[in-house]
Design an enzyme around this catalytic site. Sequence first.
Site, PDB file in Angstrom:
ATOM      1  N   MET A 160       0.823  -1.206   0.000  1.00  0.00           N
ATOM      2  CA  MET A 160       0.000   0.000   0.000  1.00  0.00           C
ATOM      3  C   MET A 160       0.859   1.258   0.000  1.00  0.00           C
ATOM      4  O   MET A 160       0.590   2.202  -0.754  1.00  0.00           O
ATOM      5  CB  MET A 160      -0.938   0.002   1.206  1.00  0.00           C
ATOM      6  CG  MET A 160      -2.000  -1.072   1.161  1.00  0.00           C
ATOM      7  SD  MET A 160      -2.984  -1.072  -0.351  1.00  0.00           S
ATOM      8  CE  MET A 160      -3.687   0.573  -0.320  1.00  0.00           C
ATOM      9  N   ASP A 198      10.729   3.326   5.711  1.00  0.00           N
ATOM     10  CA  ASP A 198      10.544   1.962   6.192  1.00  0.00           C
ATOM     11  C   ASP A 198      11.780   1.587   7.010  1.00  0.00           C
ATOM     12  O   ASP A 198      12.872   2.127   6.784  1.00  0.00           O
ATOM     13  CB  ASP A 198      10.366   0.983   5.022  1.00  0.00           C
ATOM     14  CG  ASP A 198       9.651  -0.297   5.448  1.00  0.00           C
ATOM     15  OD1 ASP A 198       8.448  -0.429   5.162  1.00  0.00           O
ATOM     16  OD2 ASP A 198      10.301  -1.164   6.081  1.00  0.00           O
ATOM     17  N   LYS A 220      -0.009   0.441  14.728  1.00  0.00           N
ATOM     18  CA  LYS A 220      -0.364   1.768  14.218  1.00  0.00           C
ATOM     19  C   LYS A 220      -0.313   2.807  15.338  1.00  0.00           C
ATOM     20  O   LYS A 220       0.181   3.928  15.133  1.00  0.00           O
ATOM     21  CB  LYS A 220      -1.754   1.723  13.577  1.00  0.00           C
ATOM     22  CG  LYS A 220      -1.798   0.960  12.261  1.00  0.00           C
ATOM     23  CD  LYS A 220      -3.204   0.947  11.675  1.00  0.00           C
ATOM     24  CE  LYS A 220      -3.287   0.112  10.411  1.00  0.00           C
ATOM     25  NZ  LYS A 220      -2.599   0.714   9.262  1.00  0.00           N
ATOM     26  N   SER A 225      -7.864   0.036   6.820  1.00  0.00           N
ATOM     27  CA  SER A 225      -8.999  -0.381   6.003  1.00  0.00           C
ATOM     28  C   SER A 225     -10.243  -0.662   6.826  1.00  0.00           C
ATOM     29  O   SER A 225     -11.345  -0.675   6.293  1.00  0.00           O
ATOM     30  CB  SER A 225      -8.636  -1.640   5.213  1.00  0.00           C
ATOM     31  OG  SER A 225      -8.312  -2.707   6.090  1.00  0.00           O
ATOM     32  N   HIS A 245      -8.158   5.978   3.250  1.00  0.00           N
ATOM     33  CA  HIS A 245      -8.070   4.554   2.931  1.00  0.00           C
ATOM     34  C   HIS A 245      -8.026   4.353   1.425  1.00  0.00           C
ATOM     35  O   HIS A 245      -9.036   4.467   0.730  1.00  0.00           O
ATOM     36  CB  HIS A 245      -9.252   3.783   3.529  1.00  0.00           C
ATOM     37  CG  HIS A 245      -9.267   2.340   3.125  1.00  0.00           C
ATOM     38  ND1 HIS A 245     -10.421   1.661   2.812  1.00  0.00           N
ATOM     39  CD2 HIS A 245      -8.244   1.455   2.946  1.00  0.00           C
ATOM     40  CE1 HIS A 245     -10.115   0.427   2.470  1.00  0.00           C
ATOM     41  NE2 HIS A 245      -8.803   0.286   2.547  1.00  0.00           N
TER      42      HIS A 245
END
Length: 365
Positions: free
Chosen positions: A14, A33, A97, A119, A140
């Site tokens: 994503m 990342d 998260k 999501s 989203h």
Amino acid sequence: MAVSKIGIIGAGTMGSGIAIASSARGIAVTLYDVTESQLAKAQGEAATFFGRAVDKGRMSAEEAEAAQGRIAVTGALPDLAESDLLIEAVFEDFDLKARTFESLSPIARSDALIATNTSCLKVSDLAQHVAAPERFLGLHYFSPAQINPLVEVVRGTATSEATVAAALEFCQGTGKKPLLCKDNFGFAVNRFFCPYTNEASRCVDDGLGTPAQIDRVAQEALGVAAGPFFVQNIIKPRINLHAVRNLKPLGAFYAPADYLTRAGEAEEAFDLGSDPGPDAQRDRPIAERLLGATFLPVLEELDEEVAGPADIDMGAEVALRFGRQPCELMDSLGRVEVERLVRPLAERYGAALPKSLERVGSLRS
């Protein structure tokens, strides 16, 4: 505020897709990342995407080079500090998260927007881990984010009007079709897509048919381009299982099926098996289960005013390629038939019949 540079946390499927979609529309992207190999993979995916765009005549070589050049990668979170918008795109786990936002909030500019690409999780729950939650919302994206045009813009209880307006402008400016919706588990689209895929697995559990047969029946009943098992093999049963599990607070109807649980936990693809071919007697119970499992959550989200009928149908068509959209289909079938399809599931799982059932026949009028 105008958004010209964004930071993305998570360079997986994503995150890299959002980066490609944004850079293609002139946005400067910093992709973060913790894994160097994941960043290298994301860069490779961007190169492949823009290379194909050139080959197909969608971009010039110069435009593709410029777009790829707008994506910078980093393993240092402070490198995102000057972003106008920060988008979290880590694995769909609440604790992960939450920790991400706790780390992100101190380095973000005070006027920067912060978004989650969740999501199914509630935006308002995640907002408790963000400094200044009025600037926080859900964005989203649907997979593949570099191609799929839909973005659900999710307003949390603390989200300001200015934040929503800026997010809508950003989505439109990057060629996306925003669907503004109220915050609740699953939002507007996964609220019914996850139960629809889950019911397909329940049909296997109950011995009604093979995955290949159920896929064909789904194509016929809902006009989908591909059936639920074929689609889940693309997005991975493990990912879909996690999304379904995140809907469990909505009630027993949303609990994951055994077949989905087994495939997801084993991190295996579904074996589609063989399709015995069309047979009305065999196919009808499957079609009715899939339709009922799509209609029930749509009616529930209409009761909750998550989104309106036209927007729900737009999401089904644009993001999921449903040839027959739920609200329009319910109107064509009529209230009596929709109740016949929904009632067995409501009774089986102890759910009340949604009040919006009374509006069926004129949902889209």
